[in-house]
Scaffold this motif. Structure first.
Motif, PDB file in Angstrom:
ATOM      1  N   GLN B 105       0.813  -1.215   0.000  1.00  0.00           N
ATOM      2  CA  GLN B 105       0.000   0.000   0.000  1.00  0.00           C
ATOM      3  C   GLN B 105       0.840   1.255   0.000  1.00  0.00           C
ATOM      4  O   GLN B 105       2.050   1.217   0.242  1.00  0.00           O
ATOM      5  N   SER B 106       0.193   2.339  -0.348  1.00  0.00           N
ATOM      6  CA  SER B 106       0.792   3.659  -0.192  1.00  0.00           C
ATOM      7  C   SER B 106      -0.348   4.557   0.244  1.00  0.00           C
ATOM      8  O   SER B 106      -1.494   4.100   0.347  1.00  0.00           O
ATOM      9  N   GLU B 107      -0.067   5.823   0.458  1.00  0.00           N
ATOM     10  CA  GLU B 107      -1.118   6.720   0.941  1.00  0.00           C
ATOM     11  C   GLU B 107      -2.294   6.762  -0.043  1.00  0.00           C
ATOM     12  O   GLU B 107      -2.121   7.045  -1.232  1.00  0.00           O
ATOM     13  N   LYS B 110      -4.562   0.847  -1.639  1.00  0.00           N
ATOM     14  CA  LYS B 110      -4.171  -0.490  -1.190  1.00  0.00           C
ATOM     15  C   LYS B 110      -4.030  -1.376  -2.421  1.00  0.00           C
ATOM     16  O   LYS B 110      -4.835  -1.296  -3.345  1.00  0.00           O
ATOM     17  N   ARG B 213       3.332   0.504 -10.210  1.00  0.00           N
ATOM     18  CA  ARG B 213       3.752   1.900 -10.115  1.00  0.00           C
ATOM     19  C   ARG B 213       2.572   2.787 -10.493  1.00  0.00           C
ATOM     20  O   ARG B 213       1.830   2.477 -11.424  1.00  0.00           O
ATOM     21  N   GLN B 215       0.677   7.038  -9.660  1.00  0.00           N
ATOM     22  CA  GLN B 215       0.620   8.276  -8.881  1.00  0.00           C
ATOM     23  C   GLN B 215      -0.840   8.535  -8.503  1.00  0.00           C
ATOM     24  O   GLN B 215      -1.719   8.528  -9.362  1.00  0.00           O
ATOM     25  N   SER B 226       4.320   6.308  -6.461  1.00  0.00           N
ATOM     26  CA  SER B 226       4.554   5.137  -5.614  1.00  0.00           C
ATOM     27  C   SER B 226       4.992   3.952  -6.447  1.00  0.00           C
ATOM     28  O   SER B 226       4.487   3.731  -7.544  1.00  0.00           O
ATOM     29  N   VAL B 228       5.100  -0.010  -5.601  1.00  0.00           N
ATOM     30  CA  VAL B 228       4.790  -1.045  -4.609  1.00  0.00           C
ATOM     31  C   VAL B 228       5.283  -2.367  -5.171  1.00  0.00           C
ATOM     32  O   VAL B 228       4.964  -2.730  -6.304  1.00  0.00           O
TER      33      VAL B 228
END
Lengths: 56, 246
Positions: B105-107, B110, B213, B215, B226, B228
């Protein structure tokens, strides 16, 4: 569809066409009983798989 | 019959295995492969008499009336799909169980990745699914995309013998940046990307590293791009027979 090894074979004209009724196939099964594809299928959908060999 | 019975017992097969001795039906259906010698040569396998009379490898999907809905054929006798793959891709029947799954995950986003099967066989086509769940009010850019933005991409890190096919992308939504004269396409909510993966080298258990990958942006802010990385373990199935190598 992605191919791993491309031998350039176009399958659209090979074997029964999409939309056509698949011909009935009558062959012996693994128990030695003769089986008809469409009889065995009844009114269900079916997958007919052509595989190179069970021995190789 | 003994060969089929043995094969069915070994793999727990309960559907009908039909014997087309001499390839009569295969010939009548026009499915006899005339490419076996060429494929043997490409794989470095010597010609053998028992390899004559092989069909092109593939599957017909029949509807309830016995009509051909779809043909799924492979270019060579080595290639095959998994049972779950054929059912999912052909009949839209998804299995309630699947292979290894892992998360990242990133901000605002998920990511879940999973394979359709636990094990691989040499030259078998497996399906990788990458699922993004994007927070409300957040979007992830898709293609086509203006210069300077990063679209969603999915790749599998190279390992020896790995062939990854092109991903199937869901249709993105068009949008426009307020105050800027730029059009873009984006994903919101939940989406799934699928791609076929094949391992063409026999051998050991493997780990597939999936690289996702993107944004993510809200209406007012963008998060940093990001990447992940999700690792999926994949076991080698027992081989019926090791392919001959020279």
């Amino acid at each position: 569809m992605a191919t791993v090894t491309d031998f350039g074979i176009d399958f659209s004209h090979i074997g029964p066409a999409v939309g056509a009724r698949f011909p009935d196939v009558v062959l012996p099964d693994q128990h030695g009983h003769t089986l008809s594809l469409h009889e065995a299928r009844g009114s269900r959908r079916a997958l007919v798989v052509f595989h190179r060999s069970a021995a190789w | 019959m003994d060969v089929l019975q043995g094969f069915a017992d070994k793999f727990g097969i309960i559907y009908a295995l039909l014997s087309d001795e001499g390839g009569k039906v295969i010939r009548e259906l026009g499915l006899l492969s005339d490419r076996v010698d060429e494929q043997h040569a490409a794989y470095g396998i010597p010609k053998q008499d028992r390899h004559r009379g092989l069909p092109y490898p593939g599957v017909f999907l029949l509807d309830a009336q016995g009509r051909v809905m779809q043909k799924r054929f492979q270019q060579s006798y080595r290639e095959r799909e998994t049972g779950v793959g054929i059912l999912a891709q052909g009949f839209g029947v998804t299995s309630p169980v699947h292979g290894p799954e892992a998360h990242g995950q990133s901000e605002g986003v998920k990511v879940r990745a999973y394979l359709d099967t636990d094990t691989y066989r040499f030259f078998q086509r497996l399906w990788l699914t990458v699922e993004l769940t994007i927070d409300p009010g957040v979007h992830v850019y898709a293609r086509p995309i203006p210069e300077g933005y990063i679209p969603l991409s999915v790749a599998v890190a190279p390992i020896a013998g790995l062939v990854a096919g092109a991903p199937s992308w869901p249709t993105p939504q068009p949008g426009r940046v307020e105050g800027l004269n730029e059009e873009f396409f984006a994903y919101e909510g939940q989406l799934r990307v699928t791609l076929p993966v094949t391992l063409t080298e026999e051998g050991d258990d493997q780990t597939l590293a999936v690289i996702v990958r993107y944004q993510a942006c809200s209406a007012t802010d963008c998060f940093l791009p990001s990447t992940v990385r999700i690792e999926l373990p994949l076991k080698a199935a027992d081989h019926v027979e090791r392919p001959r190598r020279h």
